[in-house]
Design a protein around this motif. Sequence first.
Motif, mmCIF file in Angstrom:
data_model
loop_
_atom_site.group_PDB
_atom_site.id
_atom_site.type_symbol
_atom_site.label_atom_id
_atom_site.label_comp_id
_atom_site.label_asym_id
_atom_site.label_seq_id
_atom_site.Cartn_x
_atom_site.Cartn_y
_atom_site.Cartn_z
ATOM 1 N N THR A 114 0.828 -1.207 0.000
ATOM 2 C CA THR A 114 0.000 0.000 0.000
ATOM 3 C C THR A 114 0.856 1.248 0.000
ATOM 4 O OG1 THR A 114 -1.725 -1.206 1.206
ATOM 5 C CG2 THR A 114 -1.850 1.198 1.217
ATOM 6 N N SER A 117 2.351 1.692 -3.422
ATOM 7 C CA SER A 117 1.337 2.175 -4.356
ATOM 8 C C SER A 117 1.020 3.648 -4.121
ATOM 9 C CB SER A 117 0.071 1.324 -4.207
ATOM 10 O OG SER A 117 -0.950 1.801 -5.053
ATOM 11 N N GLU A 118 0.900 4.036 -2.847
ATOM 12 C CA GLU A 118 0.618 5.435 -2.539
ATOM 13 C C GLU A 118 1.794 6.315 -2.934
ATOM 14 O OE1 GLU A 118 -2.143 6.796 -1.513
ATOM 15 O OE2 GLU A 118 -3.165 4.875 -1.574
ATOM 16 N N THR A 119 3.017 5.800 -2.723
ATOM 17 C CA THR A 119 4.202 6.576 -3.114
ATOM 18 C C THR A 119 4.236 6.780 -4.623
ATOM 19 O OG1 THR A 119 5.429 5.702 -1.227
ATOM 20 C CG2 THR A 119 6.716 6.630 -3.035
ATOM 21 N N ASN A 121 1.693 6.849 -6.543
ATOM 22 C CA ASN A 121 0.589 7.725 -6.938
ATOM 23 C C ASN A 121 0.842 9.185 -6.561
ATOM 24 O OD1 ASN A 121 -0.942 5.691 -8.091
ATOM 25 N ND2 ASN A 121 -1.979 5.196 -6.179
ATOM 26 N N TYR A 122 1.556 9.405 -5.449
ATOM 27 C CA TYR A 122 1.715 10.757 -4.934
ATOM 28 C C TYR A 122 3.073 11.380 -5.264
ATOM 29 C CZ TYR A 122 -2.582 10.685 -2.176
ATOM 30 O OH TYR A 122 -3.896 10.662 -1.793
ATOM 31 N N ASP A 193 -1.744 13.755 -5.777
ATOM 32 C CA ASP A 193 -2.509 12.570 -6.155
ATOM 33 C C ASP A 193 -2.517 12.406 -7.665
ATOM 34 O OD1 ASP A 193 -5.681 11.666 -6.852
ATOM 35 O OD2 ASP A 193 -4.515 10.396 -5.505
#
Length: 263
Positions: A114, A117-119, A121-122, A193
């Motif tokens: 997670t 994935s967040e890294t 995306n951001y 984002d």
Amino acid sequence: MFKLFKVTLYLLLVASSLDLHGQNVKYQTDKHVVNQQERMVFKQWNRKKFTPTRGFLSLNYQYWLTWGLHPNYPKTDLRPLSVVGPQSRRLLMVAAMRSTEEAYKLHADTLRNTALSETANYAGIASQTDPLWQLYYKKEFQDLLDFNQADPFEGLEPQVKDYLEQGGSGDWYRQESQMLRERLEAARTTNLDRGSRIIAYHRMLGEYRKLLAIWDTKRQRATLYLSIKDKVKELQESTTVAKATLGKSDLQIADDILSRAKL
């Protein structure tokens, strides 16, 4: 000498025979000890094999001598692998710890995936690897990204270029392009984002296409204006010549033509 040799040989034979007889050891096994050993390890619990037993009418003195001081001992299952044995409890604890460890590992892997994935995306540094940027937006913004090396007046005649520069259209186009380029670089490098980043790309692409359309219109209008201006100038010159020739004789007209030819 020969007799001494015979005596020595005889003594050696006797000693070897005694040694062979001494090695024939008979192992004595006690069934009580064997039952206790089996009771302590892996075999099934069987109280009937717990010896010595009470005997007829509980008159076996060996039983009372053995178990009189601790009568509960025969009733206790001391096998390590019994249902409540220490080894069974240890194995259950190991299995529970392994299950807990696997649950923690799965949770940690989920958190790691997670986070990655967040890294992705951001993080702005990962925006270069975005598939949508690589397949579409990078190509659409290529001229804007290479604006410093590109010539906005490419394909224009020198007089049209001078007209646009003197009228301030060139500076306006450079300033607008530079501002849009800085906004694009900010959207690419800022931690944002992915959805918001793509929306920013889409909006700036619309603004960039609008800017290109306005700039192309200015170029076309400048070219058209200079072309009309040249036509008007030619028309004015021809009108002036026509007015100048009115009222002149043929000789004066011929002299004017010759003087212009000399010039």
